[in-house]
Design a protein around this motif. Structure first.
Motif, PDB file in Angstrom:
ATOM      1  N   LYS A 477      -3.098 111.213  31.294  1.00 13.08           N
ATOM      2  CA  LYS A 477      -3.609 112.475  31.844  1.00 13.08           C
ATOM      3  C   LYS A 477      -3.414 112.556  33.352  1.00 13.08           C
ATOM      4  O   LYS A 477      -3.065 113.628  33.882  1.00 13.08           O
ATOM      5  CB  LYS A 477      -5.079 112.629  31.476  1.00 13.08           C
ATOM      6  N   SER A 478      -3.630 111.469  34.043  1.00  7.13           N
ATOM      7  CA  SER A 478      -3.456 111.500  35.500  1.00  7.13           C
ATOM      8  C   SER A 478      -2.010 111.830  35.859  1.00  7.13           C
ATOM      9  O   SER A 478      -1.740 112.658  36.748  1.00  7.13           O
ATOM     10  CB  SER A 478      -3.853 110.152  36.109  1.00  7.13           C
ATOM     11  N   ALA A 481      -1.221 115.527  35.050  1.00 10.95           N
ATOM     12  CA  ALA A 481      -1.785 116.443  36.050  1.00 10.95           C
ATOM     13  C   ALA A 481      -0.959 116.412  37.329  1.00 10.95           C
ATOM     14  O   ALA A 481      -0.698 117.451  37.950  1.00 10.95           O
ATOM     15  CB  ALA A 481      -3.240 116.061  36.336  1.00 10.95           C
ATOM     16  N   ARG A 488      -7.326 117.478  37.493  1.00 10.48           N
ATOM     17  CA  ARG A 488      -7.649 116.911  36.183  1.00 10.48           C
ATOM     18  C   ARG A 488      -8.501 117.868  35.359  1.00 10.48           C
ATOM     19  O   ARG A 488      -8.243 118.044  34.157  1.00 10.48           O
ATOM     20  CB  ARG A 488      -8.338 115.555  36.348  1.00 10.48           C
ATOM     21  N   TYR A 492      -7.596 119.226  31.677  1.00  8.93           N
ATOM     22  CA  TYR A 492      -8.453 119.072  30.492  1.00  8.93           C
ATOM     23  C   TYR A 492      -8.602 120.402  29.758  1.00  8.93           C
ATOM     24  O   TYR A 492      -8.590 120.451  28.516  1.00  8.93           O
ATOM     25  CB  TYR A 492      -9.830 118.542  30.895  1.00  8.93           C
TER      26      TYR A 492
END
Length: 527
Positions: A477-478, A481, A488, A492
């Motif tokens: 996810k990091s 993004a 972040r 999400y």
């Protein structure tokens, strides 16, 4: 026969002619009961004109190619004159002499017959009274009609070919036009007799190409059995031949057709057809494109491959596809390494290379050597060559080329292409390679549409791009993004929207894998 580039259309028309044998087969001549008494092996000599002459020194009035008709009335009783008469005709290169038997000579004179046999002059006697005027009229009228037909054909061919050249037509269209006029297979070759292009009825062309090497060299020195060729060249340079294979008309007309075709092809090559490729490159491209497409069965393409100079007997064929590399550079590397093969540019910047190796050669090692030399010559540290396994059966070559193309496409789509070996095979592209191979399967297409339906109906691509990055980074996810330049929390929210639309939980490995496969299939189909 050599055709040099003169101003278009100025080449001299051939003189119409009949052979001595053809003249003797005319109905009017048969009525005179002709008998060949000397020179029977020279009956294919061409008759350019018919001339009635009784004078003993007739030779001074001839220019060559005449069939001379005589009753011999001024020769009777003088054997010296009879022998000199034949010698005079021989020196003047007469086509034949026809003697009407009658009061002067009731039977063929031995002196004339022996003299004609010695110098190879066809001598024919007529056993029944025969008006020479009828023979003269018949032959001359046929020659005039042939002359008119030759001029008409010449103008028709010239007009058609000039129109094609003006319209920028490719070489193939010119050869198709020549084949239509000649009614036989037409082949364009380089000076080494390698076939560059063909035209004509497919089955007849295949028959010609099946044993091309032997046939072409046999036909090189003669024009028997309807094989007529004209040299291609201009400005002091020779670079090929055009060959009419098994032309069924008379030789003079065939030569006319070959000359007209040669003139057109020379002009076409000098002006260019808008293509940056040479005829040799176009020939290889046509062959490999047909192999890859599968439109023409591989077995039918084997004669073309052999005639193009590719060794095909007891060989191992190695299909390769290289992206973003000029075909000329690939061909140059092949020549440097002494590897026989064909090179052809395919679609989307891909170039196919088909190597032909002896079966005891190490195909993998040679492919790796080729890739290494290519990187050196192209100054690109990571030029990637996609390869399929060697094929020892020619019918398996199309599948091998398609496999190499799939691998090259998969590498082009891969984000980790730099981690791949220099010669990439199907096993090196893993799941992405499998999807590439199966992308045209209706079941795979249906699966991709079903799994991604909630996003594909979205007019925008934002969520689909986020999903692609998220799965490609291993659900990091990091990193996702960062690549999409969003916070972040914003990421999400987008991931939540994706899961809602697809009805899946991306934290579940199996569901995420299913979506990932569907996305790979979708991208492969779009690519």
């Amino acid at each position: 026969m050599t055709t040099t580039l003169e101003p278009w259309g100025i080449a001299e028309e051939p003189e119409p002619a009949l052979s001595v044998r053809q003249v003797l087969g005319l109905e009017r001549v048969l009525a005179g009961e002709p008998e060949v008494v000397a020179g029977a092996g020279q009956l294919d000599r061409l008759v350019r004109w018919v001339h009635v002459a009784e004078a003993a020194d007739v030779g001074v009035m001839l220019t060559g190619g005449e069939m001379v008709l005589t009753t011999g009335v001024l020769l009777a009783g003088d054997e010296a004159k009879q022998a000199e008469y034949i010698q005079s005709l021989h020196r003047a290169e007469a086509a034949a002499v026809v003697l009407g038997l009658g009061r002067a000579f009731p039977a063929p004179p031995d002196v004339m017959r022996r003299a004609a046999e010695r110098c190879g002059l066809p001598m024919i006697v007529l056993h029944r009274p025969f008006p020479f005027a009828e023979l003269t009229e018949e032959v001359q009228s046929r020659l005039v009609r042939r002359k008119f037909a030759a001029v008409s054909l010449s103008e028709s061919v010239r007009t058609a070919l000039t129109g094609l050249i003006t319209a920028g037509a490719p070489l193939q269209h010119l050869l198709d036009e020549v084949a239509q006029h000649s009614g036989c297979p037409v082949v364009a070759t380089n000076l080494a007799h390698r076939v560059l292009a063909t035209a004509g009825e497919r089955s007849a062309v295949d028959d010609v190409l099946r044993d091309w090497e032997r046939i072409a060299r046999q036909a090189g020195g003669s024009e028997g059995d309807g094989w007529i060729r004209a040299e291609l060249g201009g400005r002091g340079e020779r670079w090929g031949w055009i060959v009419l294979c098994g032309y069924r008309g008379d030789t003079a007309t065939g030569r006319l057709l070959a000359d007209r075709a040669a003139e057109a092809l020379v002009l076409h090559r000098m002006l260019g057809d808008g293509s940056a490729h040479t005829w040799e490159e176009q020939s290889a491209q046509s062959l490999l494109t047909d192999l890859v497409s599968g439109v023409v069965p591989a077995r039918q393409l084997l004669p073309r491959a052999r005639a193009a100079g590719l060794p095909v007997n007891r060989r191992a064929f190695v299909p390769l596809v290289v992206r973003d590399c000029e075909p000329a550079q690939l061909d140059r590397v092949l020549r440097m390494l002494g590897l026989p093969g064909l090179v052809a540019e395919l679609a989307d910047g891909a170039t196919a290379v088909l190597l032909s190796l002896a079966r005891d050669q190490d195909a993998e090692a040679l492919a790796a050597h080729f890739a290494a030399r290519l990187r050196t010559e192209s100054d690109q540290a990571r030029t990637v060559v996609a390869a399929a396994g060697p094929r020892t059966v020619w019918d398996d070559v199309p599948a091998g080329l398609r496999e190499a193309q799939h691998v090259a496409d998969a590498v082009a789509d891969s984000s980790d292409a730099l981690d791949l070996p220099a010669v990439v095979r199907l096993k090196d592209v893993h799941l992405r390679g499998l999807i590439r191979l199966l992308r045209d399967d209706p079941h795979v297409q249906s699966f991709a549409e079903r799994e991604l339906d909630g996003l594909l109906c979205d007019p925008g691509q934002d969520l689909l791009d986020v999903l692609r990055t998220y799965l490609a980074t291993g659900r990091n996810k990091s990193r996702t993004a960062q690549l999409h330049h969003v916070s972040r929390p914003a990421l999400y929210r987008r991931l939540e929207a994706i899961q809602t639309r697809l009805g899946v939980d991306l934290d579940d490995f199996e569901q995420a894998a299913s979506v990932h496969i569907a996305l790979l299939a979708h991208d492969a189909q779009q690519g």
